[in-house]
Design a protein around this motif. Structure first.
Motif, mmCIF file in Angstrom:
data_model
loop_
_atom_site.group_PDB
_atom_site.id
_atom_site.type_symbol
_atom_site.label_atom_id
_atom_site.label_comp_id
_atom_site.label_asym_id
_atom_site.label_seq_id
_atom_site.Cartn_x
_atom_site.Cartn_y
_atom_site.Cartn_z
ATOM 1 N N UNK A 176 5.673 9.363 1.716
ATOM 2 C CA UNK A 176 4.497 8.706 2.074
ATOM 3 C C UNK A 176 4.659 7.091 2.065
ATOM 4 N N UNK A 177 5.327 6.689 1.009
ATOM 5 C CA UNK A 177 5.624 5.214 1.028
ATOM 6 C C UNK A 177 6.227 4.503 2.014
ATOM 7 N N UNK A 178 7.209 5.302 2.629
ATOM 8 C CA UNK A 178 8.313 4.678 3.514
ATOM 9 C C UNK A 178 7.383 5.080 4.784
ATOM 10 N N UNK A 179 6.542 6.047 4.888
ATOM 11 C CA UNK A 179 5.890 6.409 6.142
ATOM 12 C C UNK A 179 4.726 5.168 6.232
ATOM 13 N N UNK A 180 4.101 4.815 5.146
ATOM 14 C CA UNK A 180 3.170 3.727 5.318
ATOM 15 C C UNK A 180 3.663 2.445 5.645
ATOM 16 N N UNK A 181 4.970 2.320 5.269
ATOM 17 C CA UNK A 181 5.484 1.042 5.315
ATOM 18 C C UNK A 181 5.896 0.992 7.172
ATOM 19 N N UNK A 182 6.503 1.909 7.592
ATOM 20 C CA UNK A 182 6.841 2.374 9.020
ATOM 21 C C UNK A 182 5.456 2.088 9.758
ATOM 22 N N UNK A 183 4.384 2.759 9.543
ATOM 23 C CA UNK A 183 3.129 2.664 10.092
ATOM 24 C C UNK A 183 2.423 1.178 10.431
ATOM 25 N N UNK A 207 0.983 -1.156 0.039
ATOM 26 C CA UNK A 207 -0.009 0.024 0.170
ATOM 27 C C UNK A 207 0.675 1.138 -0.187
ATOM 28 N N UNK A 208 1.933 1.175 0.492
ATOM 29 C CA UNK A 208 3.009 2.246 0.386
ATOM 30 C C UNK A 208 3.375 2.473 -0.979
ATOM 31 N N UNK A 209 3.429 1.394 -2.003
ATOM 32 C CA UNK A 209 3.782 1.682 -3.296
ATOM 33 C C UNK A 209 2.442 2.472 -4.057
ATOM 34 N N UNK A 210 1.380 1.726 -3.673
ATOM 35 C CA UNK A 210 0.127 2.198 -4.270
ATOM 36 C C UNK A 210 0.119 3.817 -4.089
ATOM 37 N N UNK A 211 0.239 4.293 -2.752
ATOM 38 C CA UNK A 211 -0.080 5.651 -2.312
ATOM 39 C C UNK A 211 1.046 6.542 -2.865
ATOM 40 N N UNK A 212 2.627 5.717 -3.116
ATOM 41 C CA UNK A 212 3.426 6.602 -3.920
ATOM 42 C C UNK A 212 3.007 7.012 -5.130
#
Length: 482
Positions: free
Chosen positions: A424-431, A403-408
């Motif tokens: 946002x991709x990295x933030x989604x992964x960390x979250x 989903x990080x890739x999708x949002x990126x």
């Protein structure tokens, strides 16, 4: 015109049906009719129409074929005015099992409507465990009314059961047991059963006891009836035999029934003497209540909440954890305030923040729900905790990356800023990783501290996902974009 301060549960269409009880039942797409395993609108309309006309005989005709659970459902669906009229017109035919099936919040109301002689007849034929379940949540005056209706032996049994801790096996058990000396044969047992006039309405085993009334084994009725008269009962005992201490928590009792596939189990006192028996129907009710409590507590709702609660009770039961959620939301807002200057310089951050928080919150709730359920069923233990934790973190990494890739990609198309897509991709992964860790570590820690994880996990997991999500997203944005 009648006065009714309760909001009616009937729509205008229902009122038309009530005036014309011959309305045909509606057909569902799967071919079943409305009312399979539940009362249809036509059934309810017919009953209310009969009450309107005051035809008691017709009311008996309509209600007699129904199971007590269906009649209890009917009473729970009606408003207080119609409920009172149904009970009063039903009169002497009122079945005590209906009281057992009723929602606890309505029992006091129904008991207060019943005439004393009707109440006496209603409870007289109930098993002791049903009477205990009926009276334990009532006020003392109403308890006395029901206890006075019992025979002396039954009253003593019920009062003794009420002396045990709330939620214990002693409250759950029934005192009516079928026991036999361990030296008996099949013929002795059959002769005893045929002559006895005090057998429970339903039982599944004969409990073998020694001279000191210590349970030694169970014999199923199937084996008893299929064996020769000269066969010793000790040759027919079940391989699985669990004895329940009278002070055992009812949740542990339900777990034992589910784990070992029990049908019934003897209950013993502190001296290991037989004092009662718990049957599978009562154990499954407890198991169902435990599941219901977990669901309600996960949502921050009082575990005794029901549709019959008053507005005040419902609001009070939900307010406590809403207040806790408010405090955690303020904490998340303080994190956002730390980066207010960053947000002012790039409005896109404010647009994307809810997505990070929402995805992290949902991921945390998923992991938390699985963990709480595993703790409740005792599938998650200290021995497999690390393996389960690694599994959940791996799931968080995979979903976070996806989903990080999708949002990126969405961020690039939306705002045309490649570095914002990276943030946002990295933030989604960390979250997602934080949500997975929080969703399993927090419930386990609460459980280790003897705090119900179903009740307390939600606000803490939400706080972790929100704080980590905002810190990761806004912190990375401040470093990379500005």
């Amino acid at each position: 015109m009648r006065e009714d301060n309760d909001q009616s549960d009937l729509s205008q269409t229902d009122l038309l049906d009530r005036a014309d009880p011959t309305t045909e039942p509606q057909m569902n797409p799967d071919g079943t009719t409305e009312g399979d395993y539940e009362l249809s609108r036509r059934d309810v309309a017919s009953i209310l129409y009969t009450v309107d006309t005051g035809d008691q005989q017709q009311l008996w005709t309509l209600l007699d074929p129904l199971h007590p659970a269906d009649i209890a459902d009917l009473l729970e669906q009606l408003n207080a005015y119609d409920r009172r009229r149904v009970v009063q017109l039903y009169g002497r035919e009122f079945d005590g099992d209906i009281l057992s099936e009723l929602d606890e919040g309505l029992r006091e109301e129904i008991i207060s409507v019943l005439q004393p002689e009707v109440l006496v007849e209603a409870v007289r034929d109930l098993e002791t465990d049903d009477v205990v379940d009926l009276v334990e949540d009532l006020d003392e005056p109403q308890q006395e009314v029901i206890l006075d209706a019992l025979e002396d032996a039954d009253r003593v049994a019920v009062e003794q059961a009420l002396s045990y801790p709330d939620g214990s096996a002693g409250r759950l058990m029934q005192r009516e047991v079928v026991a036999a000396p361990e030296h008996w044969t099949v013929g002795n047992a059959i002769d005893f059963l045929r002559k006895s006039r005090d057998l429970p309405e339903q039982f599944y085993h004969i409990i073998l006891v020694d001279p000191r009334m210590h349970p030694k084994g169970n014999v199923t009725l199937g084996k008893l009836m299929s064996s020769r008269r000269d066969v010793p009962l000790t040759d027919l005992v079940e391989e699985v035999f669990e004895v329940i201490p009278v002070t055992q928590d009812e949740a542990d009792v339900a777990y034992a029934f589910n784990q070992y596939h029990l049908i019934s189990a003897p209950v013993v006192d502190e001296n290991d003497r037989l004092v009662g028996v718990i049957t599978i129907d009562d154990a499954m009710i407890v198991l169902d209540e435990e599941h219901e409590e977990d669901i309600l507590r996960l949502a921050g709702v009082a575990d005794e909440a029901s549709l019959s609660d008053s507005i005040w009770d419902a609001a009070k039961g939900r307010a406590v954890w809403l207040g806790v959620n408010l405090m955690t939301a303020i904490l998340a807002s303080l994190v956002i305030d730390m980066f207010s200057g960053t947000i002012d310089q790039m409005v896109a951050l404010a647009v994307l923040m809810p997505i990070v928080a929402s995805m992290g919150g949902n991921a945390g709730t998923q992991t938390m729900t699985v963990t709480v359920r595993a703790l409740a069923t005792r599938d998650l233990t200290a021995q497999n905790a690390m393996r389960v934790m690694l599994r959940e973190v791996s799931v968080g990494v995979l979903n976070g990356a996806l989903f990080g890739a999708i949002m990126a990609g969405v961020a690039v198309l939306w705002f045309g800023v490649p570095m914002l897509a990276l943030v946002i991709g990295l933030a989604m992964l960390g979250t997602h990783v934080a949500a997975a860790l929080g969703g399993i570590v927090i419930p386990m820690a609460l459980d280790r501290a003897n705090i119900d994880p179903a009740l307390a996990s939600g606000p803490f997991v939400t706080t972790v996902t929100d704080v980590v999500g905002f810190l990761a997203f806004l912190g990375l944005a401040a470093k990379v974009l500005l």
